[in-house]
Design an enzyme around this catalytic site. Structure first.
Site, mmCIF file in Angstrom:
data_model
loop_
_atom_site.group_PDB
_atom_site.id
_atom_site.type_symbol
_atom_site.label_atom_id
_atom_site.label_comp_id
_atom_site.label_asym_id
_atom_site.label_seq_id
_atom_site.Cartn_x
_atom_site.Cartn_y
_atom_site.Cartn_z
ATOM 1 C CG ASP A 126 -5.171 1.965 1.005
ATOM 2 O OD1 ASP A 126 -4.271 1.670 0.738
ATOM 3 O OD2 ASP A 126 -6.069 1.053 1.168
ATOM 4 C CG ASN A 173 1.713 -2.748 -5.468
ATOM 5 O OD1 ASN A 173 1.339 -1.439 -5.767
ATOM 6 N ND2 ASN A 173 0.911 -3.039 -4.255
ATOM 7 C CG HIS A 194 -1.865 -1.240 1.248
ATOM 8 N ND1 HIS A 194 -3.348 -1.199 0.840
ATOM 9 C CD2 HIS A 194 -1.815 -2.418 1.693
ATOM 10 C CE1 HIS A 194 -3.890 -1.965 0.850
ATOM 11 N NE2 HIS A 194 -2.844 -2.865 1.308
ATOM 12 C CD GLU A 236 6.401 -3.705 -8.496
ATOM 13 O OE1 GLU A 236 6.263 -2.933 -7.556
ATOM 14 O OE2 GLU A 236 6.863 -4.862 -8.185
#
Ligand code: UDP
Length: 519
Positions: free
Chosen positions: A125, A411, A21, A415
């Protein structure tokens, strides 16, 4: 409500705990401060802390410090007062997350109400959306959400209050009947978001409160690409699920750090990768906070051996023989605190070159063989094992990497997509099963092979791992070839998304100014 464009703005952001996060929301703060069409002069990022962990992790500290030290950006970091969570073993990670979802919004709302220079906009968030009703009652500022996962999960979130009223019993107790979200891919019950698994648990209760707060947002920014989820965006914009404007602004990932010659960790790995053939190495990581079990390490090691592929394996040192997600909230914890039960001679980077030397080799002590099977030691000549925080982005962006065995944290997916690396999915928790099902589905994305993960042990047979590695990396494999082609195409799309000329994500973020018609 949107920002008047003429003012200099101050944005207050709040992150959920965990590197998955903090990394993207910090990156979002940087993107806002450097966006030429938005006049944001200052960002204050609030982070969550706990009484139960003595300090935040080294990886987290380093990351936040580098943002503070960056003279070109005006970023303040404020740690919210610690949330009290008992250290008792019977307090599960699910309960800790539920307490955080409940307490952090209150702490954040109090903190901003006490600020001398009040923020002119708020970004929370997604999982701390309970902030929205609190702030709405307190001050009149535009409030946005940042979603560090995908739009499909957001669609499920908006639809959950309806499901909660309509579905009887547990969502997974209706056989194979899929969970339908209007206009979107259906969710197979076994892939359901973990927060919805037990409707009697406090986590589900907090999740429901979070979902009920979503319509209060002035806009939602999602770390994804329109091209990854066209069907879901069409559904979200149709007005059937929500009226809140939702924008894809991915990939929001940190920059690579290859130029930092001081960083030995990056240098060691990159130097080794430089010596390997193009797309010949597989990168293995099951996330920032997950410790693999003895059995999982064994199957992975055997799978790597059977594939014959070279590898870089990022591995959290196990603290028990069973796998666990206990370190999720404090991911990247200092090596010392995480290495309980290991020989102090054991180093963090294990390279094949150093294997016969004295410095970097794994010491196979009585203690360490309790956690690492024989197979783990046997395969080391073929790759690198990283026991500490891995430079994941520098690894994935290296031309020698040809595949990524991932737990499918979002994430990591963004990536991998940004680097054009095909994925082997080993989903474990949270929304990772949904992510894997979307990635393997050729009609949705089709850039991954999903492993058959046992629901009870979270393990996969080595033969399957080895075969998937060969499929995804061997040039002669037709299915693998199609997967590689699709991920390379997405890489090009991701590269353009943040271009200052016509980048879709760059443009979408500027909607923070005009999403509701203000100019
Ligand atoms: N990460 C890293 N080094 C590690 C482990 C993780 O840099 O050793 C980074 C990774 O690149 C990603 C984040 O930590 O940006 C993990 O987020 P993700 O959503 O993939 O999974 P999580 O760990 O939150 O389950």
């Amino acid at each position: 409500m949107a920002l008047p464009s003429s003012h200099h703005h101050h944005v207050a952001l709040v992150s959920s705990p965990g590197m998955g996060h903090i990394i993207p929301i910090l990156q979002l703060a940087k993107r806002l401060l450097t966006h030429q069409k938005i006049n944001i002069r200052k960002a204050t990022l609030f982070t969550v802390s706990f009484n139960s962990s003595s300090s935040s992790s080294k990886a987290e500290k380093d990351l936040l410090q580098s943002a503070i030290d960056d003279q070109s950006l005006s970023i303040d970091i404020i740690h919210l007062p610690p949330i009290h969570i008992s250290n008792h073993n019977d307090v599960t990670i699910e309960t800790k997350i539920a307490i955080t979802m409940h307490e952090a919004p209150k702490l954040f709302a109090t903190a901003i109400s006490n600020m001398e220079f009040k923020p002119t906009m708020i970004i929370t968030d997604y999982f701390l959306s309970q902030t929205l009703p609190l702030v709405k009652n307190m001050m009149k500022v535009p409030m946005y959400l940042f979603v560090p996962t995908n739009a499909w999960v957001v669609a499920l979130g908006f639809h959950t209050p309806k499901l909660d009223k309509e579905v009887e019993g547990e969502y997974q107790s209706h056989g194979d009947s899929p969970i339908l979200i209007p206009g979107c891919k259906a969710v197979h019950p076994s892939d359901l978001f973990q927060m919805m698994e037990d409707r009697t648990h406090r986590l589900y209760h907090e999740y429901l409160l979070m979902c009920e707060a979503l319509p209060l947002a002035d806009g939602i920014f999602v770390n994804t690409l329109e091209e990854l989820e066209p069907k879901t965006f069409e559904a979200l914009r149709s007005g059937k699920i929500t009226k809140v404007p939702i924008f894809p602004i991915g990939p929001v990932i940190r920059e690579t750090n290859n130029n930092n010659k001081q960083n030995n960790r990056i240098n060691d790995v990159v130097n080794w990768l430089d010596k390997q053939e193009e797309e010949s190495v597989i990168y293995v990581s099951l996330g920032s906070g997950y410790s693999m079990s003895y059995e999982q390490i064994k199957e992975m090691a055997l799978g790597l051996e059977q594939s014959g592929k070279k590898f870089v394996w990022s591995l959290r040192p196990p603290s028990t023989k069973a796998g666990n997600n206990d370190h999720y909230l404090t991911a990247g914890e200092d090596a010392e605190t995480n290495k309980k039960g290991h020989s102090s001679a054991q180093e963090e980077t294990l390279t094949p070159e150093s294997k016969n030397g004295e410095t970097n080799s794994v010491t196979k002590s009585q203690e360490s063989s309790d956690y690492f099977p024989e197979e783990f030691y046997r395969i080391q000549r073929n790759g690198i094992v990283l026991m500490d925080w891995a430079p994941q982005l520098e690894i994935l962006s290296h031309p020698s990497i040809g595949g990524f065995v991932s737990h499918c944290g979002w994430n990591s997916i963004m990536e991998s997509v940004s680097c054009g690396v095909p994925i082997i999915c080993w989903p474990l928790f949270a929304e990772q099963m949904m992510n894997a099902s979307m990635l393997e589905d050729e009609e949705e994305v089709g850039i991954a092979i999903r492993l058959n993960v046992s629901m009870s042990t979270k393990n996969v047979a080595s033969e399957e791992i080895g075969k998937a590695m060969m499929k995804i990396m061997d040039k002669g494999d037709i299915e693998g070839c199609a997967i590689r082609k699709r991920v390379k195409k997405l890489k090009h799309i991701a590269e353009k998304a943040w271009s200052h000329d016509h980048g879709s994500s760059y443009f979408a973020l500027s909607r923070i100014i005009d999403s509701n018609g203000a100019s």
